[in-house]
Write an enzyme that holds these catalytic residues in place. Sequence first.
Site, PDB file in Angstrom:
ATOM      1  N   HIS A   1     -18.621  30.468 100.597  1.00  0.00           N
ATOM      2  CA  HIS A   1     -19.859  30.844  99.899  1.00  0.00           C
ATOM      3  C   HIS A   1     -19.744  32.322  99.541  1.00  0.00           C
ATOM      4  CE1 HIS A   1     -24.443  31.376  99.536  1.00  0.00           C
ATOM      5  NE2 HIS A   1     -23.981  30.762  98.468  1.00  0.00           N
TER       6      HIS A   1
ATOM      7  N   HIS B   1     -29.064  24.662 104.401  1.00  0.00           N
ATOM      8  CA  HIS B   1     -28.452  25.040 103.121  1.00  0.00           C
ATOM      9  C   HIS B   1     -27.248  25.944 103.395  1.00  0.00           C
ATOM     10  CE1 HIS B   1     -28.483  28.111  99.692  1.00  0.00           C
ATOM     11  NE2 HIS B   1     -27.957  27.011  99.175  1.00  0.00           N
TER      12      HIS B   1
END
Length: 324
Positions: A113, A36
Amino acid sequence: MKTRPTGNTSNADWMGSLCPALTSMPLKHLAVPGSHDSFSFWVDEQAPVGPDQKAYVKHLAAVFRFLAKKVMKKWSMTQNLTFREQLEGGIRYFDLRVSSKPGEPGHEIYFIHGLFGHKVRDGLRDINNFLNAHRKEVVFLDFNHHYAMREEHHRYLISMLKELFGHKLCKIDVVEEITLNYLWENRYQVLVFYHHPSAEGCPLMWPGSKIPAPWANTTDTSKLIQFLETTLGERAQYGSFHVSQAILTPRVKTIARGLVRGLRNYLVERNLPTIMMWVEAQKPGVNGVNIITSDFVELVDFANTVIRLNNLLLQDRKGTGYSP
């Protein structure tokens, strides 16, 4: 000084080592370990906060600067291992979120991110180098979020993918037809999924609809497991690959409570045993698990656990009188 995790190289050729009974099965029926936010092993604290963040986060980062970014780093990083280390450890699915840097000239694309990561080109080059050395290994590259990208940025990224991977890119086909044998025969090693209309019409960019990855968006393991079970039960109707995101997602109050400890220490480590119990109880095959993703894939025997699930498919065949 903190030692860097080195990863496990024993799974560098796990796909190439599977028996013929498994390599002839549709890839959508095999168990495949994934990560992930795969690229978040490094983030740039010096760069501006990414365009994927809400306005109030950008405001806090502007006011508190390096302190805010240090906290963001603790909650943005979901992996410790580099692409190479993940690949050597057996990870074959990569969750990729990308962005341009607003205000930067040119069309360069970065992983993102919360904070910016490496240039996408550098990460893809590392993956390609691994594939050159391991000709029977196949990866899923899932470009599922794009930020601050205009049409020319998308053209730049799609051209980059074609240029770097060349003949390794698998053309769009019927998902049921994609087996490891088929991929090896055609010298394909890369399936790229591109969740944006810019890739429509390109036969090498698979649409995002072919790899649904339902997201539980919870900090509660029991809710996560219930969600994973429900979405697995629904996968047959899509006729596609399937990603089970075995991850917990922090909320604002979660981050506030564990501000200094970060994602790994506050949320992931204490819940991993429960999540891994669910993983160990799964079975691939028709209506079973396919790709399973995790945070911090090196903390437990994650990749090995997922890869071993494929042995259950052989037991089924033996039970019907077939001996591979």
